[in-house]
Design an enzyme around this catalytic site. Structure first.
Site, mmCIF file in Angstrom:
data_model
loop_
_atom_site.group_PDB
_atom_site.id
_atom_site.type_symbol
_atom_site.label_atom_id
_atom_site.label_comp_id
_atom_site.label_asym_id
_atom_site.label_seq_id
_atom_site.Cartn_x
_atom_site.Cartn_y
_atom_site.Cartn_z
ATOM 1 N N THR A 127 -33.211 -36.149 -35.179
ATOM 2 C CA THR A 127 -32.710 -37.609 -34.790
ATOM 3 C C THR A 127 -33.556 -38.621 -35.692
ATOM 4 O O THR A 127 -33.065 -39.853 -36.206
ATOM 5 C CB THR A 127 -33.248 -37.879 -33.402
ATOM 6 O OG1 THR A 127 -34.660 -37.450 -33.191
ATOM 7 C CG2 THR A 127 -32.347 -37.331 -32.306
ATOM 8 N N ARG A 147 -22.970 -26.835 -27.012
ATOM 9 C CA ARG A 147 -22.930 -26.712 -25.504
ATOM 10 C C ARG A 147 -21.856 -27.201 -24.608
ATOM 11 O O ARG A 147 -21.406 -26.442 -23.473
ATOM 12 C CB ARG A 147 -24.349 -26.817 -24.995
ATOM 13 C CG ARG A 147 -25.516 -26.191 -25.311
ATOM 14 C CD ARG A 147 -26.779 -26.723 -24.626
ATOM 15 N NE ARG A 147 -27.397 -27.802 -25.234
ATOM 16 C CZ ARG A 147 -28.197 -28.573 -24.669
ATOM 17 N NH1 ARG A 147 -28.595 -28.135 -23.390
ATOM 18 N NH2 ARG A 147 -28.592 -29.511 -25.205
ATOM 19 N N GLY A 152 -24.294 -35.534 -33.348
ATOM 20 C CA GLY A 152 -24.392 -34.106 -32.851
ATOM 21 C C GLY A 152 -23.213 -33.331 -32.770
ATOM 22 O O GLY A 152 -22.139 -33.785 -32.474
ATOM 23 N N ASN A 155 -24.524 -33.065 -22.316
ATOM 24 C CA ASN A 155 -24.842 -32.028 -23.310
ATOM 25 C C ASN A 155 -23.804 -30.753 -23.022
ATOM 26 O O ASN A 155 -23.371 -30.048 -23.706
ATOM 27 C CB ASN A 155 -26.269 -31.284 -23.301
ATOM 28 C CG ASN A 155 -27.203 -32.388 -23.945
ATOM 29 O OD1 ASN A 155 -26.913 -32.802 -25.063
ATOM 30 N ND2 ASN A 155 -28.025 -32.898 -23.325
ATOM 31 N N LEU A 207 -26.403 -43.088 -32.261
ATOM 32 C CA LEU A 207 -26.344 -41.613 -32.823
ATOM 33 C C LEU A 207 -25.483 -40.940 -32.364
ATOM 34 O O LEU A 207 -25.391 -40.780 -30.998
ATOM 35 C CB LEU A 207 -27.873 -41.258 -32.751
ATOM 36 C CG LEU A 207 -29.256 -41.796 -33.217
ATOM 37 C CD1 LEU A 207 -30.483 -40.870 -33.134
ATOM 38 C CD2 LEU A 207 -28.927 -42.178 -34.614
ATOM 39 N N GLU A 252 -41.929 -33.181 -27.372
ATOM 40 C CA GLU A 252 -40.495 -32.362 -27.022
ATOM 41 C C GLU A 252 -41.019 -31.332 -26.128
ATOM 42 O O GLU A 252 -41.846 -30.550 -25.980
ATOM 43 C CB GLU A 252 -39.919 -31.958 -28.121
ATOM 44 C CG GLU A 252 -39.603 -33.082 -29.072
ATOM 45 C CD GLU A 252 -38.433 -34.020 -28.582
ATOM 46 O OE1 GLU A 252 -37.663 -33.674 -27.604
ATOM 47 O OE2 GLU A 252 -38.186 -35.665 -29.171
ATOM 48 N N GLY A 265 -38.448 -34.847 -23.100
ATOM 49 C CA GLY A 265 -39.623 -34.959 -23.898
ATOM 50 C C GLY A 265 -40.506 -35.758 -22.792
ATOM 51 O O GLY A 265 -40.104 -36.401 -21.971
#
Length: 441
Positions: A81, A15, A11, A228, A8, A156, A141
């Site tokens: 996701t 940030r 995103g 992030n 994945l 989460e 999470g």
């Protein structure tokens, strides 16, 4: 059973506060996604997918640097996701194997861990999440277990209730499942949560409702580090460097100041190499046994031969091969050069686009003038030659074997074997000049 890897990488990474996609930021000299791609490729998967967003073109451009060619699937809308995995499963129509979901911004997961995760995915427990214990759960999470290894649900961080923040078993986000089961569970996801997104983690509770077992595979916290923010990236770089330094020391490399030595993911150093303080090694560097890299040296895209000494204060750039028993000294810069055994360039020299033979000496202040403002040109120097100090070599040019150039010369014609090339104005002495000059004060 066949295995499909899904990475994945859609995103937006807001940030990071950068115009560059998050997964294209470098860690150890390589894009973040490459670390995940490189590790997962070691599993020799039957299918390899990367889920991207509207930054597909930039990612494809980046991928051109490498040998890997994953299938690119575009997630047109970033709806979470769960939605990203649905896009992957739609692309995997007809695939009936194991699906491992990884993240392009989680670079430290190990091959051995993924092997354990896949092995934990069984008939009785067809879904397995990768979890870890931590004393600082932060925004991760939490995994809620029915028993020691069976997950009841995953909460989460945004949806935690009072008291649940104290749970220390956390979800990495990485999951493995049988494709048919994953399709069945992902199809049931909804957006009734604090973020209004399709959470992949909700499949744990859906599996329990459907009497399907969902297991947890525990790994070291370090493997789950996600990036992030720029601060996260800096901390991850620190972890990477510590691991690489440990690897080098274990392989017989001497680091005089490990904390000031920096490596890249592909750095290849043989045993009995000594590295002095404040050395930076970029991508594509190989250093052979017995070499010494002296302080404040910068290496990238080069090969250093056995028992050669490089530095201090030296820069060796891409496309350079330095043979054995060479000495490249302080304030020397080299690019796109092939330097044979026993040759020396001890100080204050630029060597670009060159071939230099064995046992040749390049004097202080020598400049290889390889660029005419439009094109690069090559300089070729033979064996056992001597280039005098402050020589300018105007490329393209050849200096033969056992040849010399006189100090201070501008050489723009070939110098034959055994000859001396000299090109400088005749010296003229003006008698009494100092006395005349002083009388004018």
């Amino acid at each position: 059973m066949e295995v499909a890897i899904v990475i994945l990488a859609a995103g937006k990474g807001t940030r990071m506060k950068s115009s560059r996609p998050k997964i294209l930021h470098d860690l150890g000299g390589f894009p973040l996604y490459y670390h995940t791609l490189n590790t997962s490729q070691k599993l020799q998967p039957d299918r390899h997918l990367m889920i991207t967003g509207d930054d597909k073109k930039q990612i494809l451009t980046s991928l051109d640097r490498f040998d890997y060619d994953p299938e690119i699937v575009v997630q047109e809308q970033q709806l979470g996701t769960g939605h990203a995995v649905k896009c992957a499963l739609d692309h995997l129509s007809g695939f009936d194997g194991m699906v491992v979901v990884l993240y392009g911004d989680t670079p430290f997961v190990r091959k051995e861990t993924l092997v354990r995760l896949i092995a934990k995915t069984t008939k009785s427990k067809p879904i397995s999440f990768l979890g870890f214990q931590t004393q600082n759960p932060g925004n991760y999470g939490r995994l809620i277990l029915d028993d020691e290894e069976t997950i009841a649900r995953i909460i989460e961080h945004k949806d935690l209730q009072p008291g649940e923040e104290a749970i220390t078993l956390c979800n990495s986000g990485i999951v493995c499942g049988k494709s048919g089961i994953l399709r069945h569970l992902v199809a049931q996801l909804d957006t009734r949560n604090a973020s209004g997104e399709y959470y992949l983690t909700d499949i744990a509770e859906l599996a329990k409702r459907g009497n399907l077992g969902c297991s947890v595979t525990i790994c070291a916290e370090e493997e789950t580090i996600g990036i992030n923010t720029q601060e996260d990236l800096a901390l991850a770089e620190g972890v990477f460097q510590q691991n690489k330094r440990r690897e080098m020391l274990e392989n017989g490399v001497s680091l005089q100041s490990p904390e000031t030595t920096f490596f890249s993911l592909d750095t290849d150093i043989h045993n009995d190499v000594v590295i002095e303080p404040n050395v930076f090694i970029g991508t594509g560097v190989k250093i052979k046994s017995g070499a010494r890299i002296r302080a404040f040296t910068y290496l990238e895209g080069c090969i250093i031969g056995e028992n050669s000494v490089i530095g201090p204060f030296t820069r060796v750039r891409e496309g350079t091969t330095i043979g054995e028993n060479c000495h490249i000294g302080n304030f020397v810069e080299i690019k796109m050069a092939d330097i044979k055994a026993g040759t020396k360039a001890s100080h204050l020299t630029y060597i670009g686009d060159a071939e230099i033979g064995e046992n040749t000496n390049i004097g202080a202040g020598t400049i290889f003038c390889n660029y005419d403002g439009i094109h690069k040109h090559k300089t070729m120097i033979g064996n056992d030659s001597f280039i005098g100090s402050n020589t300018l070599l105007i490329s393209p040019i050849k200096v033969g074997n056992n040849a010399m150039t006189a100090a201070g010369s501008v050489i723009n014609k070939n110098v034959p074997d055994g000859a001396l090339g000299i090109s400088r104005s005749k010296q003229k002495n003006i008698e009494g000049f100092t006395k005349i000059r002083q009388s004018r004060k």
